[in-house]
Design a protein around this motif. Sequence first.
Motif, PDB file in Angstrom:
ATOM      1  N   ARG A  84       0.835  -1.211   0.000  1.00 32.50           N
ATOM      2  CA  ARG A  84       0.000   0.000   0.000  1.00 32.50           C
ATOM      3  C   ARG A  84       0.859   1.247   0.000  1.00 32.50           C
ATOM      4  NH1 ARG A  84      -5.185  -1.118   3.318  1.00 32.50           N
ATOM      5  NH2 ARG A  84      -5.944  -2.904   2.146  1.00 32.50           N
ATOM      6  N   ALA A  85       1.925   1.254   0.790  1.00 28.16           N
ATOM      7  CA  ALA A  85       2.820   2.423   0.830  1.00 28.16           C
ATOM      8  C   ALA A  85       3.473   2.626  -0.534  1.00 28.16           C
ATOM      9  CB  ALA A  85       3.874   2.241   1.917  1.00 28.16           C
ATOM     10  N   ARG A  86       3.873   1.526  -1.154  1.00 27.57           N
ATOM     11  CA  ARG A  86       4.513   1.596  -2.465  1.00 27.57           C
ATOM     12  C   ARG A  86       3.528   2.088  -3.529  1.00 27.57           C
ATOM     13  NH1 ARG A  86       5.501  -3.826  -3.556  1.00 27.57           N
ATOM     14  NH2 ARG A  86       3.554  -3.832  -4.682  1.00 27.57           N
ATOM     15  N   ASP A  87       2.255   1.687  -3.386  1.00 26.47           N
ATOM     16  CA  ASP A  87       1.236   2.044  -4.369  1.00 26.47           C
ATOM     17  C   ASP A  87       0.508   3.343  -4.028  1.00 26.47           C
ATOM     18  OD1 ASP A  87       1.922  -0.306  -5.649  1.00 26.47           O
ATOM     19  OD2 ASP A  87       0.236  -1.445  -4.797  1.00 26.47           O
ATOM     20  N   GLY A  88       1.015   4.078  -3.099  1.00 27.32           N
ATOM     21  CA  GLY A  88       0.413   5.367  -2.742  1.00 27.32           C
ATOM     22  C   GLY A  88      -0.664   5.305  -1.699  1.00 27.32           C
ATOM     23  N   GLY A  89      -0.760   4.197  -0.974  1.00 27.40           N
ATOM     24  CA  GLY A  89      -1.716   4.092   0.131  1.00 27.40           C
ATOM     25  C   GLY A  89      -3.134   3.781  -0.282  1.00 27.40           C
TER      26      GLY A  89
END
Length: 100
Positions: A84-89
Amino acid sequence: MSNTRPPRWADPANGADQALAGVLKAIGEASRALTLRNAIGLARTADRQRLAVYLETMTTDQLAGMADAAQLLSVEAGRALARRARDGGASPAGAASGDL
């Protein structure tokens, strides 16, 4: 003259024993799921005192299973958070509500 009949024993060939075994297995699985859910609920609310008492009621095998499940859950939740952090949350559509 009595209309009572002598008791009939279950015929293993008729599948009743197998059906009962299936029901008992399902009950055991449901019990384990509820146990895990209850422990997670206590952990999420940080109720350490009640969690400790709850865990003390478990067998060694149950505690080992709980520890294994908790470790796997922790690893996979960490991975999901990293994605999620990598994909912008962004939260995936139709995800579980998180209510336990």
